[in-house]
Motif scaffolding. Structure first.
Motif, PDB file in Angstrom:
ATOM      1  N   PRO A   1     -40.823 -13.923  -2.592  1.00  0.00           N
ATOM      2  CA  PRO A   1     -39.884 -14.325  -3.659  1.00  0.00           C
ATOM      3  C   PRO A   1     -40.559 -14.627  -4.996  1.00  0.00           C
ATOM      4  O   PRO A   1     -40.542 -15.749  -5.501  1.00  0.00           O
ATOM      5  CB  PRO A   1     -39.225 -15.567  -3.070  1.00  0.00           C
ATOM      6  CG  PRO A   1     -40.283 -16.166  -2.210  1.00  0.00           C
ATOM      7  CD  PRO A   1     -41.056 -15.011  -1.625  1.00  0.00           C
TER       8      PRO A   1
ATOM      9  N   PHE B   1     -33.194 -13.546  -3.299  1.00  0.00           N
ATOM     10  CA  PHE B   1     -34.265 -14.399  -2.775  1.00  0.00           C
ATOM     11  C   PHE B   1     -33.679 -15.634  -2.091  1.00  0.00           C
ATOM     12  O   PHE B   1     -34.167 -16.069  -1.038  1.00  0.00           O
ATOM     13  CB  PHE B   1     -35.188 -14.854  -3.908  1.00  0.00           C
ATOM     14  CG  PHE B   1     -36.032 -13.766  -4.522  1.00  0.00           C
ATOM     15  CD1 PHE B   1     -36.143 -12.505  -3.940  1.00  0.00           C
ATOM     16  CD2 PHE B   1     -36.734 -13.993  -5.700  1.00  0.00           C
ATOM     17  CE1 PHE B   1     -36.925 -11.502  -4.508  1.00  0.00           C
ATOM     18  CE2 PHE B   1     -37.521 -13.010  -6.279  1.00  0.00           C
ATOM     19  CZ  PHE B   1     -37.614 -11.767  -5.680  1.00  0.00           C
TER      20      PHE B   1
ATOM     21  N   LEU C   1     -33.100  -1.327  -1.497  1.00  0.00           N
ATOM     22  CA  LEU C   1     -33.483  -2.362  -0.537  1.00  0.00           C
ATOM     23  C   LEU C   1     -33.203  -1.946   0.897  1.00  0.00           C
ATOM     24  O   LEU C   1     -33.848  -2.430   1.828  1.00  0.00           O
ATOM     25  CB  LEU C   1     -32.756  -3.669  -0.859  1.00  0.00           C
ATOM     26  CG  LEU C   1     -33.187  -4.361  -2.152  1.00  0.00           C
ATOM     27  CD1 LEU C   1     -32.297  -5.569  -2.438  1.00  0.00           C
ATOM     28  CD2 LEU C   1     -34.652  -4.798  -2.082  1.00  0.00           C
TER      29      LEU C   1
ATOM     30  N   LEU D   1     -41.107  -7.216  -4.960  1.00  0.00           N
ATOM     31  CA  LEU D   1     -40.447  -6.742  -6.170  1.00  0.00           C
ATOM     32  C   LEU D   1     -41.445  -6.664  -7.314  1.00  0.00           C
ATOM     33  O   LEU D   1     -42.285  -7.548  -7.477  1.00  0.00           O
ATOM     34  CB  LEU D   1     -39.315  -7.700  -6.561  1.00  0.00           C
ATOM     35  CG  LEU D   1     -38.721  -7.532  -7.965  1.00  0.00           C
ATOM     36  CD1 LEU D   1     -37.910  -6.244  -8.060  1.00  0.00           C
ATOM     37  CD2 LEU D   1     -37.867  -8.746  -8.348  1.00  0.00           C
TER      38      LEU D   1
ATOM     39  N   ARG E   1     -42.321  -7.947   4.572  1.00  0.00           N
ATOM     40  CA  ARG E   1     -41.505  -8.420   3.452  1.00  0.00           C
ATOM     41  C   ARG E   1     -41.460  -7.381   2.329  1.00  0.00           C
ATOM     42  O   ARG E   1     -42.368  -6.574   2.191  1.00  0.00           O
ATOM     43  CB  ARG E   1     -42.045  -9.753   2.896  1.00  0.00           C
ATOM     44  CG  ARG E   1     -41.884 -10.924   3.865  1.00  0.00           C
ATOM     45  CD  ARG E   1     -42.570 -12.161   3.320  1.00  0.00           C
ATOM     46  NE  ARG E   1     -42.427 -13.287   4.253  1.00  0.00           N
ATOM     47  CZ  ARG E   1     -41.682 -14.359   4.016  1.00  0.00           C
ATOM     48  NH1 ARG E   1     -41.005 -14.458   2.881  1.00  0.00           N
ATOM     49  NH2 ARG E   1     -41.608 -15.345   4.901  1.00  0.00           N
ATOM     50  N   ILE E   2     -40.410  -7.467   1.549  1.00  0.00           N
ATOM     51  CA  ILE E   2     -40.249  -6.618   0.371  1.00  0.00           C
ATOM     52  C   ILE E   2     -40.902  -7.304  -0.819  1.00  0.00           C
ATOM     53  O   ILE E   2     -40.756  -8.514  -1.011  1.00  0.00           O
ATOM     54  CB  ILE E   2     -38.756  -6.367   0.091  1.00  0.00           C
ATOM     55  CG1 ILE E   2     -38.145  -5.498   1.199  1.00  0.00           C
ATOM     56  CG2 ILE E   2     -38.545  -5.720  -1.271  1.00  0.00           C
ATOM     57  CD1 ILE E   2     -36.639  -5.399   1.125  1.00  0.00           C
TER      58      ILE E   2
ATOM     59  N   ARG F   1     -36.944 -12.148   3.847  1.00  0.00           N
ATOM     60  CA  ARG F   1     -37.025 -10.697   3.661  1.00  0.00           C
ATOM     61  C   ARG F   1     -37.884 -10.305   2.462  1.00  0.00           C
ATOM     62  O   ARG F   1     -38.221  -9.133   2.307  1.00  0.00           O
ATOM     63  CB  ARG F   1     -35.621 -10.103   3.484  1.00  0.00           C
ATOM     64  CG  ARG F   1     -34.646 -10.365   4.640  1.00  0.00           C
ATOM     65  CD  ARG F   1     -35.024  -9.576   5.881  1.00  0.00           C
ATOM     66  NE  ARG F   1     -34.971  -8.131   5.696  1.00  0.00           N
ATOM     67  CZ  ARG F   1     -33.873  -7.389   5.877  1.00  0.00           C
ATOM     68  NH1 ARG F   1     -32.726  -7.977   6.242  1.00  0.00           N
ATOM     69  NH2 ARG F   1     -33.916  -6.079   5.726  1.00  0.00           N
ATOM     70  N   PHE F   2     -38.173 -11.283   1.593  1.00  0.00           N
ATOM     71  CA  PHE F   2     -38.870 -10.987   0.342  1.00  0.00           C
ATOM     72  C   PHE F   2     -40.122 -11.845   0.186  1.00  0.00           C
ATOM     73  O   PHE F   2     -40.221 -12.935   0.766  1.00  0.00           O
ATOM     74  CB  PHE F   2     -37.971 -11.289  -0.871  1.00  0.00           C
ATOM     75  CG  PHE F   2     -36.750 -10.433  -0.984  1.00  0.00           C
ATOM     76  CD1 PHE F   2     -36.788  -9.199  -1.618  1.00  0.00           C
ATOM     77  CD2 PHE F   2     -35.527 -10.876  -0.472  1.00  0.00           C
ATOM     78  CE1 PHE F   2     -35.650  -8.420  -1.733  1.00  0.00           C
ATOM     79  CE2 PHE F   2     -34.381 -10.112  -0.594  1.00  0.00           C
ATOM     80  CZ  PHE F   2     -34.443  -8.872  -1.223  1.00  0.00           C
TER      81      PHE F   2
ATOM     82  N   PHE G   1     -31.784 -10.548  -8.312  1.00  0.00           N
ATOM     83  CA  PHE G   1     -32.837 -10.754  -7.315  1.00  0.00           C
ATOM     84  C   PHE G   1     -33.052 -12.230  -7.016  1.00  0.00           C
ATOM     85  O   PHE G   1     -33.454 -12.582  -5.900  1.00  0.00           O
ATOM     86  CB  PHE G   1     -34.136 -10.072  -7.763  1.00  0.00           C
ATOM     87  CG  PHE G   1     -34.233  -8.649  -7.282  1.00  0.00           C
ATOM     88  CD1 PHE G   1     -34.846  -8.342  -6.073  1.00  0.00           C
ATOM     89  CD2 PHE G   1     -33.681  -7.612  -8.017  1.00  0.00           C
ATOM     90  CE1 PHE G   1     -34.921  -7.035  -5.609  1.00  0.00           C
ATOM     91  CE2 PHE G   1     -33.748  -6.295  -7.569  1.00  0.00           C
ATOM     92  CZ  PHE G   1     -34.369  -6.002  -6.362  1.00  0.00           C
TER      93      PHE G   1
END
Length: 592
Positions: free
Chosen positions: A88, A79, A247, A165, A162-163, A85-86, A75
């Motif tokens: 981070p 990042f 994802l 985690l 955004r994703i 997209r994340f 990951f």
């Protein structure tokens, strides 16, 4: 610092499927080599500096952070490749795996690598769980298992494009908070991605043995997560493929990484021994086998061990651990009961901390009354209270004092149901050994959350092992030998994590005050340890020996005659003592 962090390869990997085909559907041989290099480097560093925590005497945790390195490395590459997209951040619901956060902070230049050697030491700002504002580079607070997913849901709501985690574990997912968070994530289709380390190890054993029926993937699917992937967490190629799957699907999804605890670490692999910080005797052979002789030599230094800056205390006898004493005393009381009476009327339930609270001694001596359960404080306490609703039966419960806050509502219902529950909350108060804020036992008084005319609720905090034994022997039994009611309702005994000295009496050859056979603990009564004419200090728990040292120093060095009162029942006013204190020129209350 015996490792070169500049050798970490800051690679970029795009895991997303795109129309242009820019994403990496599979890892190239070069990427596999880079990822494996980073995994090996990070695991070696984590092994070293968490063992520094063990060598210093402050403890810590190695296995969890060591385990999850493969997913963290992957990951981290995601990042770097796709920062838009994340969110981070490596949010982690198992805060004891904080070694991951500190290593990433060092790799990103927030802290000097040399600083990692002081992991968990007092005043090092590297506490046992991540704490926002304490350590440069730390972006969230975590520590109590299963308390992060709900927060991550909110972060996902705040960042809808955004994703987010979240790293998790089988132990963390036992907590009831995660069930509520899962339902919300599914209902709102939040873009939360979980990577859960399922190593089938918690502090006291293997969930597959003591919590049969608990299964991460089935649990998550039952909450409605449509994408739940299972993978061998040590297989980089397959782990990457599962990462791409979650994802490239909208909404909440999870990977369950099956692996042994501390993979590849000799006899520690697959055992509960990998949970805490590995001792140098286990770490040194591992590091030497990996060619890190300087790191191994550092762990051999005797100067690594931390000592109390105050070398001695007045009227302090031998040091011992109160929390272990409570377990021994409970065993002693149970052993005096008839076997049928004990088996029918006592039920002790553990929340995976029996080794720390001393109740593993009960498991060894009287397994017939012992339930080994998981990281489920609310449900476990409620079960103890339900068992204790019968006037002749008693539930027994233990965990850390910090986690008392998690069962306040259950305590109220237990009181309303007139339940008999004996509780031991260890790791009370504040000290270097108690980790950091999320694990400080600050709110013990929360247990007394009812009205004065409610069912009995008593809070006890003894000051040394001898008084702890006297407290347990007086407050644990429900009835006397002739059948008279001796105790009822909710009883809470608090102890520290660290050792405390025996409180000595007065005289040329003082002996432990509370070891005197004539001493009888009386619930609700305060106790004068030293008479004073200029005022009194009122204290309890481990504050007593520190205050005793202070009042005796004042008298010996300055001629100031301050007395000391021990208040072992902390939630009940002693009318006689209150009247005496009201007439004193000075009263100082000191809490642990």
């Amino acid at each position: 610092f015996p490792f070169d962090l500049s050798s970490y390869r800051k690679i970029k990997i795009d895991p997303f499927t795109s129309v242009s085909g820019s994403g990496s559907e599979s890892l190239t041989p070069e990427q596999i080599a880079d990822v494996q290099h980073n995994i090996d480097l990070c695991r070696d560093i984590i092994m070293f500096f968490t063992s520094c925590g063990s060598a210093s005497g402050y403890g810590g945790h190695t296995g969890g952070a060591f385990d999850t390195v493969p997913e963290v490395v992957l990951f981290d590459a995601f990042f770097r490749a796709c920062p838009d997209r994340f969110v981070p951040v490596f949010y982690d619901e198992a805060g004891h795996r904080v070694a991951t956060q500190y290593l990433m902070a060092a790799l990103d230049g927030y802290i000097a690598p040399e600083f990692l050697r002081f992991y968990r030491k007092g005043y090092s700002t590297l506490p046992g769980h991540p704490e926002l504002g304490s350590t440069p580079g730390i972006q969230f607070s975590s520590g109590r298992l299963g308390h992060m997913w709900g927060t991550v849901n909110g972060i996902a709501m705040a960042n809808p494009d955004r994703i987010v985690l979240m790293l998790g574990s089988d132990g963390s997912q036992m907590e009831g908070n995660d069930a509520e968070a899962a339902r919300l994530a599914v209902a709102q289709n939040l873009n939360v991605k979980l990577v859960l380390d399922d190593n089938d190890v918690t502090i006291t054993g293997h969930p597959s043995n003591y919590l049969k029926g608990f299964n991460l993937e089935r649990t998550l699917e039952g909450h409605g997560l449509k994408t739940v992937e299972v993978v061998n967490g040590e297989n980089i190629v397959n782990l990457y493929a599962k990462c791409r799957t979650i994802l490239n699907n909208d909404g909440p999804a999870a990977i369950v990484c099956k692996r042994k605890m501390a993979p590849g670490v000799g006899d520690i692999e697959g055992t509960s021994g990998g949970h805490d910080a590995l001792a140098p005797k286990d770490t040194i052979p591992f590091l030497e086998s990996r060619g890190h002789t300087k790191a191994a030599d550092y762990l051999r230094l005797t100067t690594v061990k931390t000592k109390d800056p105050k070398s001695s205390y007045r009227s302090a006898g031998s040091w011992d651990v109160m929390r272990k004493c409570v377990g021994k005393s409970v065993v002693a009381v149970l052993s005096e009961m008839e076997e049928n009476d004990r088996k029918s009327n006592i039920m002790l339930i553990d929340s995976d901390l029996a080794g720390s609270t001393g109740f593993n001694l009960v498991q060894q001596a009287h397994p017939e009354v012992y339930i080994q359960s998981g990281v489920m404080e609310r449900g476990n306490f409620a079960a103890a209270a339900g068992f204790g609703m019968h006037p002749d039966k008693q539930g027994v419960f233990s965990t850390f004092a910090a986690f008392l806050e998690m069962i306040c509502s259950e305590i109220t219902m237990a009181r309303l149901n007139r339940s008999n529950v004996f509780c031991h909350f260890s790791h009370s108060g504040v000290d270097d050994m108690a980790d950091n804020s999320c694990h400080f036992g600050l709110n013990n008084m929360f247990a007394d959350n009812g009205l004065e005319d409610g069912y009995d609720t008593m809070l006890y905090f003894p000051c040394d092992v001898h008084q702890a034994d006297a407290v347990v022997r007086r407050t644990f039994p429900l009835k006397t030998d002739d059948g008279k009611v001796l105790n009822r309702g909710l009883r809470f005994v608090f102890t520290t994590r660290s050792k405390t000295p025996a409180i000595l009496g007065i005289g040329s050859n003082p002996t432990p005050h509370y070891a005197d056979p004539s001493y009888k603990f009386v619930p609700g009564k305060d106790e004068i340890l030293r008479e004073g004419t200029d005022g009194y200090v009122v204290a309890f728990g481990d504050a007593v020996y520190r205050c005793l040292d202070a009042v005796e120093t004042l008298k010996a060095d300055l001629g100031v005659n301050i007395g000391l009162i021990n208040k072992p029942t902390i939630n009940i006013a002693d009318p006689d003592m209150m009247n005496m204190l009201a007439a004193c020129p000075l009263v100082l209350v000191v809490e642990p």
